[in-house]
Design an enzyme around this catalytic site. Sequence first.
Site, short mmCIF file in Angstrom:
data_model
loop_
_atom_site.label_atom_id
_atom_site.label_comp_id
_atom_site.label_asym_id
_atom_site.label_seq_id
_atom_site.Cartn_x
_atom_site.Cartn_y
_atom_site.Cartn_z
N HIS A 117 38.25 38.83 51.10
CA HIS A 117 39.50 38.56 50.35
C HIS A 117 40.72 39.03 51.17
O HIS A 117 41.72 38.31 51.27
CB HIS A 117 39.52 39.34 49.03
CG HIS A 117 38.50 38.93 48.02
ND1 HIS A 117 37.67 39.82 47.39
CD2 HIS A 117 38.20 37.72 47.50
CE1 HIS A 117 36.90 39.19 46.52
NE2 HIS A 117 37.19 37.90 46.58
N LYS A 126 32.92 38.42 31.82
CA LYS A 126 32.01 38.55 32.97
C LYS A 126 31.51 39.98 33.14
O LYS A 126 30.88 40.28 34.14
CB LYS A 126 32.75 38.14 34.26
CG LYS A 126 32.79 36.64 34.53
CD LYS A 126 33.22 36.41 35.98
CE LYS A 126 33.30 34.96 36.36
NZ LYS A 126 33.80 34.78 37.73
N ARG A 168 33.68 29.95 51.84
CA ARG A 168 32.80 30.56 52.84
C ARG A 168 31.82 29.54 53.40
O ARG A 168 31.80 29.24 54.57
CB ARG A 168 32.04 31.74 52.21
CG ARG A 168 32.95 32.91 51.87
CD ARG A 168 32.32 33.83 50.88
NE ARG A 168 32.05 33.13 49.63
CZ ARG A 168 31.74 33.73 48.49
NH1 ARG A 168 31.64 35.03 48.45
NH2 ARG A 168 31.53 33.03 47.40
N SER A 224 31.81 39.71 46.28
CA SER A 224 31.91 40.91 45.45
C SER A 224 30.57 41.20 44.79
O SER A 224 30.14 42.35 44.69
CB SER A 224 32.97 40.72 44.37
OG SER A 224 34.22 40.46 44.94
O1 PNS Z 1 36.88 34.89 41.96
P1 PNS Z 1 36.44 33.81 41.02
O2 PNS Z 1 35.74 34.42 39.82
O3 PNS Z 1 35.63 32.75 41.70
O4 PNS Z 1 37.80 33.11 40.48
C1 PNS Z 1 37.76 32.09 39.52
C2 PNS Z 1 39.18 31.74 38.98
C3 PNS Z 1 39.89 32.99 38.51
C4 PNS Z 1 39.98 31.11 40.10
C5 PNS Z 1 38.99 30.70 37.82
O5 PNS Z 1 37.99 31.17 36.97
C6 PNS Z 1 40.27 30.46 37.04
O6 PNS Z 1 41.25 29.95 37.56
N1 PNS Z 1 40.25 30.83 35.75
C7 PNS Z 1 41.36 30.66 34.84
C8 PNS Z 1 41.05 29.63 33.75
C9 PNS Z 1 41.44 28.23 34.17
O7 PNS Z 1 42.56 27.96 34.55
N2 PNS Z 1 40.47 27.29 34.09
C10 PNS Z 1 40.71 25.89 34.36
C11 PNS Z 1 40.74 25.57 35.85
S1 PNS Z 1 39.15 25.62 36.58
#
Ligand code: PNS
Length: 163
Positions: A17, A41, A90, A128
């Site tokens: 990150h 989560k 990745r 993570s």
């Molecule tokens: O690090 P992660 O868990 O892969 O990140 C995921 C994240 C935070 C980018 C995604 O879950 C997110 O944007 N959540 C907010 C809800 C949202 O907007 N959902 C619709 C678009 S996919």
Amino acid sequence: MRTAVYPGSFDPLTNGHLDIIRRGTRLFDRFVVAVLENEGKSPLFSVAERMELITRCTAGIPAVEVHSFSGLLIDFMRRFNANVVVRGIRAVSDYEYELQMALMNRELSPNVETIFMLPAVEYTYVSSRLVKEVFRLGGDVARLVPPPVLESLKARLPVTVGG
Ligand code: PNS
């Protein structure tokens, strides 16, 4: 002013990150790290702890701001007047999930562009989830996370060494 939003769970921040943050700040004037409030989560670190770790680890990078969000990412982006999402990719296995999210965000807000960035090759296997698992089982993750994160893992997780 070019603003990018780098969203994620960051539970916890890894060197992968941090590498994306360093690379992203070379491209944008304002680089907003957006920590998802994803209690569903069962995160190891609270949102406040995750934000504090990111803030400490990025203290020397002036363009970085750290915020949290719940609800839709595109609503957060509107509040920050941002239309670029940065995500690190990745391996090919990340692509399908990222493609779905990027296209969903575009469906919801057509002016939002998602930019995928590659971390340094030595971090392409770091996540993570694996950092937590390896640390919990007594493995050495010192090269995979910034020092403040390592200290927080030591303070938080009991280490189980198998026999
Ligand atoms: O690090 P992660 O868990 O892969 O990140 C995921 C994240 C935070 C980018 C995604 O879950 C997110 O944007 N959540 C907010 C809800 C949202 O907007 N959902 C619709 C678009 S996919």
